[in-house]
Scaffold this active site. Sequence first.
Site, PDB file in Angstrom:
ATOM      1  N   GLY A  40      22.192  73.676  51.044  1.00  0.00           N
ATOM      2  CA  GLY A  40      21.015  72.863  50.704  1.00  0.00           C
ATOM      3  C   GLY A  40      20.584  72.912  49.245  1.00  0.00           C
ATOM      4  O   GLY A  40      20.087  71.937  48.707  1.00  0.00           O
ATOM      5  N   GLU A  95      16.713  78.582  46.177  1.00  0.00           N
ATOM      6  CA  GLU A  95      16.609  77.970  47.513  1.00  0.00           C
ATOM      7  C   GLU A  95      16.201  76.510  47.398  1.00  0.00           C
ATOM      8  O   GLU A  95      15.500  76.123  46.450  1.00  0.00           O
ATOM      9  CB  GLU A  95      15.532  78.703  48.322  1.00  0.00           C
ATOM     10  CG  GLU A  95      16.060  79.783  49.245  1.00  0.00           C
ATOM     11  CD  GLU A  95      16.705  79.249  50.517  1.00  0.00           C
ATOM     12  OE1 GLU A  95      17.081  78.056  50.569  1.00  0.00           O
ATOM     13  OE2 GLU A  95      16.841  80.033  51.465  1.00  0.00           O
ATOM     14  N   ASP A  96      16.581  75.720  48.403  1.00  0.00           N
ATOM     15  CA  ASP A  96      16.112  74.334  48.467  1.00  0.00           C
ATOM     16  C   ASP A  96      14.671  74.271  48.954  1.00  0.00           C
ATOM     17  O   ASP A  96      13.832  73.584  48.380  1.00  0.00           O
ATOM     18  CB  ASP A  96      17.032  73.498  49.377  1.00  0.00           C
ATOM     19  CG  ASP A  96      17.294  74.154  50.738  1.00  0.00           C
ATOM     20  OD1 ASP A  96      16.805  75.276  50.986  1.00  0.00           O
ATOM     21  OD2 ASP A  96      18.002  73.534  51.558  1.00  0.00           O
ATOM     22  N   ASP A  99      10.461  77.481  54.391  1.00  0.00           N
ATOM     23  CA  ASP A  99       9.695  76.949  55.514  1.00  0.00           C
ATOM     24  C   ASP A  99       8.990  78.122  56.198  1.00  0.00           C
ATOM     25  O   ASP A  99       7.918  78.536  55.765  1.00  0.00           O
ATOM     26  CB  ASP A  99      10.711  76.222  56.416  1.00  0.00           C
ATOM     27  CG  ASP A  99      10.109  75.487  57.581  1.00  0.00           C
ATOM     28  OD1 ASP A  99       8.981  75.009  57.459  1.00  0.00           O
ATOM     29  OD2 ASP A  99      10.775  75.378  58.625  1.00  0.00           O
ATOM     30  N   PHE A 148       9.618  67.380  58.173  1.00  0.00           N
ATOM     31  CA  PHE A 148      11.025  67.726  58.025  1.00  0.00           C
ATOM     32  C   PHE A 148      11.654  66.748  57.047  1.00  0.00           C
ATOM     33  O   PHE A 148      11.648  65.537  57.277  1.00  0.00           O
ATOM     34  CB  PHE A 148      11.764  67.679  59.367  1.00  0.00           C
ATOM     35  CG  PHE A 148      13.140  68.250  59.265  1.00  0.00           C
ATOM     36  CD1 PHE A 148      13.344  69.618  59.338  1.00  0.00           C
ATOM     37  CD2 PHE A 148      14.232  67.424  59.058  1.00  0.00           C
ATOM     38  CE1 PHE A 148      14.624  70.151  59.207  1.00  0.00           C
ATOM     39  CE2 PHE A 148      15.516  67.942  58.919  1.00  0.00           C
ATOM     40  CZ  PHE A 148      15.702  69.317  58.998  1.00  0.00           C
ATOM     41  N   VAL A 149      12.177  67.280  55.942  1.00  0.00           N
ATOM     42  CA  VAL A 149      12.659  66.409  54.877  1.00  0.00           C
ATOM     43  C   VAL A 149      14.168  66.529  54.679  1.00  0.00           C
ATOM     44  O   VAL A 149      14.763  67.574  54.946  1.00  0.00           O
ATOM     45  CB  VAL A 149      11.917  66.699  53.541  1.00  0.00           C
ATOM     46  CG1 VAL A 149      10.466  66.237  53.631  1.00  0.00           C
ATOM     47  CG2 VAL A 149      11.988  68.172  53.164  1.00  0.00           C
ATOM     48  N   ARG A 161      22.478  64.792  52.756  1.00  0.00           N
ATOM     49  CA  ARG A 161      22.374  65.676  51.590  1.00  0.00           C
ATOM     50  C   ARG A 161      22.496  64.903  50.285  1.00  0.00           C
ATOM     51  O   ARG A 161      21.909  65.261  49.280  1.00  0.00           O
ATOM     52  CB  ARG A 161      23.490  66.729  51.618  1.00  0.00           C
ATOM     53  CG  ARG A 161      23.365  67.757  52.720  1.00  0.00           C
ATOM     54  CD  ARG A 161      24.328  68.921  52.448  1.00  0.00           C
ATOM     55  NE  ARG A 161      24.543  69.751  53.612  1.00  0.00           N
ATOM     56  CZ  ARG A 161      23.741  70.732  54.023  1.00  0.00           C
ATOM     57  NH1 ARG A 161      22.638  71.005  53.362  1.00  0.00           N
ATOM     58  NH2 ARG A 161      24.031  71.448  55.083  1.00  0.00           N
TER      59      ARG A 161
HETATM   60  P1  5GP Z   1      13.069  79.095  56.921  1.00  0.00           P
HETATM   61  O1  5GP Z   1      13.876  80.291  57.331  1.00  0.00           O
HETATM   62  O2  5GP Z   1      12.182  79.340  55.741  1.00  0.00           O
HETATM   63  O3  5GP Z   1      12.288  78.554  58.092  1.00  0.00           O
HETATM   64  O4  5GP Z   1      14.072  77.946  56.596  1.00  0.00           O
HETATM   65  C1  5GP Z   1      14.881  77.966  55.499  1.00  0.00           C
HETATM   66  C2  5GP Z   1      16.030  77.007  55.600  1.00  0.00           C
HETATM   67  O5  5GP Z   1      15.838  76.062  56.645  1.00  0.00           O
HETATM   68  C3  5GP Z   1      16.134  76.207  54.324  1.00  0.00           C
HETATM   69  O6  5GP Z   1      16.948  76.851  53.401  1.00  0.00           O
HETATM   70  C4  5GP Z   1      16.710  74.895  54.831  1.00  0.00           C
HETATM   71  O7  5GP Z   1      18.106  74.996  54.894  1.00  0.00           O
HETATM   72  C5  5GP Z   1      16.146  74.768  56.223  1.00  0.00           C
HETATM   73  N1  5GP Z   1      14.912  73.949  56.234  1.00  0.00           N
HETATM   74  C6  5GP Z   1      13.628  74.331  56.309  1.00  0.00           C
HETATM   75  N2  5GP Z   1      12.792  73.283  56.284  1.00  0.00           N
HETATM   76  C7  5GP Z   1      13.571  72.186  56.172  1.00  0.00           C
HETATM   77  C8  5GP Z   1      13.309  70.783  56.049  1.00  0.00           C
HETATM   78  O8  5GP Z   1      12.173  70.276  56.048  1.00  0.00           O
HETATM   79  N3  5GP Z   1      14.410  69.991  55.938  1.00  0.00           N
HETATM   80  C9  5GP Z   1      15.695  70.467  55.939  1.00  0.00           C
HETATM   81  N4  5GP Z   1      16.666  69.581  55.822  1.00  0.00           N
HETATM   82  N5  5GP Z   1      15.969  71.777  56.018  1.00  0.00           N
HETATM   83  C10 5GP Z   1      14.927  72.621  56.139  1.00  0.00           C
END
Ligand code: 5GP
Length: 175
Positions: A40, A95-96, A99, A148-149, A161
């Site tokens: 990402g 990081e992208d 969340d 969710f983006v 992507r």
């Molecule tokens: P976390 O562990 O913080 O919940 O999620 C981290 C990973 O989940 C990010 O690096 C990404 O790959 C994915 N992610 C979280 N939110 C989103 C979102 O809104 N869109 C997408 N495409 N991926 C997300």
Amino acid sequence: MLSEKVLSREQIDEAIERLAARLNAELAGREAVFVCVLKGAVYFFTELTSRLTTSVVIDFIQVSSYGATTESSGTVTLVKDLTVDISGKDVYVVEDIVDTGLTLADVIALLGARHPRSVQVVTLLSKPSRRRKEVPLDHVGIEIPDRFVVGFGLDFAEHFRNLPEIWEYVPQEEA
Ligand code: 5GP
């Protein structure tokens, strides 16, 4: 389906420019390793690091993520490891999006165990309202609401992507 454009390419570029300026001010004299969290972060990573004015080492790590859903499982596994030694180095995890914070917390723990001098986090996007684990975010591009983006590296089931902007994605059954 794609529902609405959340961030234009201009807004993304502005955020990256701001982050790079801040990083350039603190990188002088540091032995920095920039770690891209695949897949990402890859578009953000190349744009960001190509704006840095001092030489840094780059490397890549991949951990498991959502698969084909829009919810985090909370357990990550290492898919691809670094190839460089980060002991004694100033590590910047790129990081992208952060969340729940669960993925990043695991990545920080994993890298921290290798005795780097420091570990900082650079993220293009953050969804603070979704946080389940507090993680130190040193450099945040743009905070977004709980949507969710996709696009600019971010996927749904490996699609979207390559979109140049960031869009909200609504799974078909909810649309
Ligand atoms: P976390 O562990 O913080 O919940 O999620 C981290 C990973 O989940 C990010 O690096 C990404 O790959 C994915 N992610 C979280 N939110 C989103 C979102 O809104 N869109 C997408 N495409 N991926 C997300």
